[in-house]
Each structure stands twice: as C-alpha cells, then as structure tokens.
Design a protein around this motif. Structure first.
Motif, PDB file in Angstrom:
ATOM      1  N   GLY A  58       0.826  -1.204   0.000  1.00 52.13           N
ATOM      2  CA  GLY A  58       0.000   0.000   0.000  1.00 52.13           C
ATOM      3  C   GLY A  58       0.859   1.253   0.000  1.00 52.13           C
ATOM      4  N   LEU A  59       1.752   1.349   0.981  1.00 49.47           N
ATOM      5  CA  LEU A  59       2.504   2.594   1.151  1.00 49.47           C
ATOM      6  C   LEU A  59       3.578   2.808   0.098  1.00 49.47           C
ATOM      7  CD1 LEU A  59       2.788   2.826   5.047  1.00 49.47           C
ATOM      8  CD2 LEU A  59       0.953   3.549   3.525  1.00 49.47           C
ATOM      9  N   GLN A  60       4.030   1.738  -0.563  1.00 52.03           N
ATOM     10  CA  GLN A  60       5.079   1.930  -1.584  1.00 52.03           C
ATOM     11  C   GLN A  60       4.549   2.726  -2.782  1.00 52.03           C
ATOM     12  OE1 GLN A  60       6.309  -1.993  -2.925  1.00 52.03           O
ATOM     13  NE2 GLN A  60       4.724  -2.109  -4.468  1.00 52.03           N
ATOM     14  N   GLU A  62       2.253   5.278  -2.460  1.00 50.99           N
ATOM     15  CA  GLU A  62       1.760   6.595  -2.062  1.00 50.99           C
ATOM     16  C   GLU A  62       2.656   7.700  -2.623  1.00 50.99           C
ATOM     17  OE1 GLU A  62      -1.021   7.601  -0.248  1.00 50.99           O
ATOM     18  OE2 GLU A  62      -1.599   5.552  -0.745  1.00 50.99           O
ATOM     19  N   LYS A  63       2.016   8.724  -3.182  1.00 50.90           N
ATOM     20  CA  LYS A  63       2.807   9.834  -3.727  1.00 50.90           C
ATOM     21  C   LYS A  63       3.485  10.600  -2.589  1.00 50.90           C
ATOM     22  CE  LYS A  63       0.609  10.585  -8.159  1.00 50.90           C
ATOM     23  NZ  LYS A  63      -0.783  10.084  -8.208  1.00 50.90           N
ATOM     24  N   VAL A  64       2.718  10.782  -1.504  1.00 49.73           N
ATOM     25  CA  VAL A  64       3.291  11.453  -0.337  1.00 49.73           C
ATOM     26  C   VAL A  64       3.907  10.375   0.551  1.00 49.73           C
ATOM     27  CG1 VAL A  64       2.742  12.833   1.718  1.00 49.73           C
ATOM     28  CG2 VAL A  64       1.520  13.231  -0.437  1.00 49.73           C
ATOM     29  N   ILE A  65       5.161  10.557   0.902  1.00 53.91           N
ATOM     30  CA  ILE A  65       5.816   9.538   1.726  1.00 53.91           C
ATOM     31  C   ILE A  65       5.302   9.639   3.165  1.00 53.91           C
ATOM     32  CG2 ILE A  65       8.043   8.754   2.658  1.00 53.91           C
ATOM     33  CD1 ILE A  65       9.283   9.486  -0.025  1.00 53.91           C
ATOM     34  N   VAL A  66       4.792   8.544   3.648  1.00 48.78           N
ATOM     35  CA  VAL A  66       4.223   8.509   5.006  1.00 48.78           C
ATOM     36  C   VAL A  66       5.377   8.558   6.015  1.00 48.78           C
ATOM     37  CG1 VAL A  66       2.881   7.105   6.629  1.00 48.78           C
ATOM     38  CG2 VAL A  66       2.203   7.219   4.209  1.00 48.78           C
ATOM     39  N   SER A  90      10.205  -3.088   2.605  1.00 46.26           N
ATOM     40  CA  SER A  90      11.054  -3.708   1.585  1.00 46.26           C
ATOM     41  C   SER A  90      12.484  -3.231   1.744  1.00 46.26           C
ATOM     42  CB  SER A  90      10.658  -3.253   0.179  1.00 46.26           C
ATOM     43  OG  SER A  90       9.347  -3.495  -0.087  1.00 46.26           O
ATOM     44  N   PHE A  91      13.415  -4.159   1.702  1.00 44.23           N
ATOM     45  CA  PHE A  91      14.833  -3.787   1.713  1.00 44.23           C
ATOM     46  C   PHE A  91      15.309  -3.698   0.265  1.00 44.23           C
ATOM     47  CE2 PHE A  91      15.992  -3.452   6.119  1.00 44.23           C
ATOM     48  CZ  PHE A  91      14.854  -3.944   6.722  1.00 44.23           C
ATOM     49  N   VAL A  92      14.793  -2.648  -0.396  1.00 41.26           N
ATOM     50  CA  VAL A  92      15.134  -2.404  -1.802  1.00 41.26           C
ATOM     51  C   VAL A  92      15.889  -1.085  -1.891  1.00 41.26           C
ATOM     52  CG1 VAL A  92      13.165  -3.741  -2.672  1.00 41.26           C
ATOM     53  CG2 VAL A  92      12.855  -1.317  -2.214  1.00 41.26           C
ATOM     54  N   MET A 100      10.092   3.333   0.650  1.00 41.04           N
ATOM     55  CA  MET A 100      10.533   2.278   1.563  1.00 41.04           C
ATOM     56  C   MET A 100      11.948   2.552   2.103  1.00 41.04           C
ATOM     57  SD  MET A 100       8.076  -0.116   1.771  1.00 41.04           S
ATOM     58  CE  MET A 100       6.803   1.135   1.788  1.00 41.04           C
ATOM     59  N   ALA A 101      12.440   3.776   1.924  1.00 46.06           N
ATOM     60  CA  ALA A 101      13.824   4.087   2.316  1.00 46.06           C
ATOM     61  C   ALA A 101      14.055   3.944   3.815  1.00 46.06           C
ATOM     62  CB  ALA A 101      14.178   5.511   1.873  1.00 46.06           C
TER      63      ALA A 101
END
Ligand SMILES: CC(C)(COP(=O)([O-])OP(=O)([O-])OC[C@H]1O[C@@H](n2cnc3c(N)ncnc32)[C@H](O)[C@@H]1OP(=O)([O-])[O-])[C@@H](O)C(=O)NCCC(=O)NCCSC(=O)C[C@@](C)(O)CC(=O)[O-]
Length: 298
Positions: A58-60, A62-66, A90-92, A100-101
C-alpha cells in the motif's frame, strides 16, 4: 459489487462476507438459514490466512511519503487486530522506491508481538543482509512471470533473478529464516499483456523448488477474471501443493473479490489471501494525505 471494498473493511471473516453479500453465494434475497448457510459454504476452506501487505504494498505507491513514526504506529495497530502475518517493508534501493527508504527504522521501531510474523521484501543478498541486521525473521523474494516486468521492476531478467533469489533463499535456510516467493503478473502484464499459465507455473515451480515455503501469485495490475484465475491455478496446482499457494489480487477493475472467491473454491483446502490498501487508507486519514490508489489488495 460497487460497495464491496468498503464492506471488506469490516469483513475479514469469510463467513461474515458470505452472510452480508448474498451474491457471493447462490441466494439473491433473504437471510440464510443454517442449512442453507452450510450448503453455501461447502467447497470453501474452513480457514483463510490473511497476509496484510498494506504497510509495504500500500505505502510503496503513495505519492506522499508517510512519515516513519506513522508507519510504525500503523503496523503496531495492525498487530492488535488479530492478523497473524503483516508484511512490514522492503529492503530495496531507495533510489527505486523512496517510499521504503526507512525500512531499517521501521523494522527496528515496530513492536513485534509474539505469534505474529513480520516478513519483509528482499530482492537480493544485499537486501537480505540488511533485513536480518534490522531484525527481520522472515523474508520474501519477488519475481515475475513476465520478462519485461522483471526487467522494469528489479532490473534483471527472470533467469538472472532466479540466481539472486537462490542466494537469498539459501542464506535464509542456513539461518532458519523462512522465505516466501512472489510471482507478479500471473494474470497479465502491463507491458506484455496476457501471460501463459505455463510460464507462471514454471516460475512458481522454480521458487518452490529452491525452498520458498509459500508462493504468492500476484495479479499485479488487476486484469484477472475468475476464468483466467481458474486456468492459471489449474496449471500451477499441477506442480505445487495448494497449501503452499497464496493469491494476491489487486482490485483495479473490481474483480479482486471474485478472483479470490474462485481461488478459494478451486483450492478448497487451505488458502491465503492478502490484504492491503483498504487498511492503508486508514493511515492516509491520519496523515491527511490524499488516497491516490484506485486499487486495493484483499
Ligand atoms: C532490485 C534492485 C535493488 C536492483 O537494483 P540495481 O540498480 O539493478 O542493483 P545493482 O546490484 O546494480 O546495484 C546498484 C545500486 O543499488 C544498490 N542496491 C542493490 N541492491 C540493493 C538493495 N537490496 N537495497 C538497497 N540498495 C541496493 C547497490 O548498492 C548499488 O548502489 P550504488 O553502488 O550505485 O550506490 C532495484 O531494482 C530495486 O530496488 N527495485 C525495486 C523493486 C521493488 O521494490 N518493487 C516493488 C515491489 S514488487 C511488487 O510490488 C509486486 C508484489 C510483490 O506486490 C506482487 C504483485 O503485486 O505482483
């Protein structure tokens, strides 16, 4: 079927879903008496495991980073809902998926409740080692049944991805860490269109053979129908036991629930379904950010 997504917010029990949405069964009107209900339910599994993927899938998108603290609070609240598996992050590469940073901070920040598993995505050994260092105790590799999608998503061919996944799964096995395998584009690809069930079966079998305990079949762009789901599952189930399969259905065209129902009926043993964006919307409200997605995963 238009209001199904909002109904699903309140219905994680399949029995409840059947009672409240008679169109799922054969009845068209009236409440079900117990005898009817039992016949409606025949052919369906008694137990459905929901893998919550909102904090990741879901969150990956999102335009706005949660913010990280909201993600952590979101996951902690999900942990109190009765879910047994919550995919956390995710560890990407943060260049590829900036949303996901903060994977390490999220993984380290959440409260890990006993009895709940918190898997994370790890595309390669680098991601795997970082995940383990952050406290992950279950990982998922993610491949695709479409060559073009594989290249666009993880920057390598299907064949190259299998080599990277082998390394991850092998290392995971040495550390007693369960590994799960995703296959994207099982019912269609944004670049190649339809994907033959045989290709899905081939990729799934490779992931299963290398040691993934469960294979999650993803209708990544939500173009599947009950018919294509049935054909695809019939092919995959010739090679992989149904108890080791999951479905991951995006609802882009409102077909996710129908596709999941088909999968549940087809497998008729033990199934997994994945839930995501509808719970992710609850987070959007707390951050006042706009809900950008039209699809959700059930
Ligand atoms: C896979 C990679 C990392 C390959 O990325 P790459 O650029 O091909 O990697 P590389 O090995 O050539 O390395 C290049 C740089 O990336 C770094 N790197 C290398 N690996 C990692 C790592 N694990 N974490 C952090 N950094 C990493 C590496 O250190 C290096 O950094 P530099 O030296 O240039 O500074 C990249 O393509 C990537 O991050 N892709 C994102 C994939 C992704 O997250 N997609 C969304 C999830 S999949 C999905 O949503 C589908 C699913 C699961 O939901 C099911 C469905 O719906 O179908």
């Amino acid at each position: 079927m238009g209001n199904v997504p909002s109904a699903v917010k309140h219905c994680l029990s399949y029995q409840q879903l059947l009672r409240e949405h008679l169109w799922i069964g054969d009845s068209v009107a009236g409440a079900l008496d117990p005898a009817q209900e039992s016949s409606q339910l025949s052919g369906l599994p008694e137990y459905v495991k929901v893998v919550e993927v909102g904090p990741r899938d879901g969150l990956q998108n999102e335009k706005v980073i949660v913010p990280t603290d909201i993600k952590i609070e979101f996951i902690n609240q999900l942990s109190q809902t009765g879910l047994s598996v919550i995919e956390v992050t995710s560890f990407v590469s943060s260049r590829w998926v900036p949303q996901m940073a903060d994977h390490t901070e999220v993984m380290k920040g959440i409260h890990q409740y006993p009895g709940i598993r918190y898997p994370v995505l790890t595309p390669n050994l680098q991601g795997f080692h970082r995940a383990v260092a952050a406290g992950a105790t279950e990982v998922s590799v993610f491949g695709a049944a479409s060559e073009s999608f594989s290249k666009k998503n993880i920057n390598c061919s299907i064949e190259e991805s299998m080599g990277k996944f082998e390394e991850v799964v092998k290392s995971a096995r040495h550390m007693n860490i369960p590994a799960r395998g995703y296959v994207s584009c099982v019912l269609g690809c944004p670049y190649e269109g339809s994907i033959p069930p045989q290709k899905v079966t081939e990729v799934s079998k490779r992931l299963y053979s290398m040691g993934c305990y469960e294979i999650s079949l993803g209708d990544t762009i939500g173009v599947g129908t009950p018919g294509s789901m049935k054909r695809m599952l019939e092919s995959v189930m010739k090679e992989i036991p149904p108890g080791a399969l999951a479905v991951h259905c995006h609802d882009t065209y409102g077909q996710a629930l129908a596709n999941i129902l088909t999968a549940l009926q087809g497998v008729n043993l033990y199934k997994v379904m994945e839930a995501g964006d509808f719970i992710c919307k609850a987070v959007n409200k707390t951050t006042n950010s706009k809900v950008a997605q039209a699809s959700f995963n059930v």
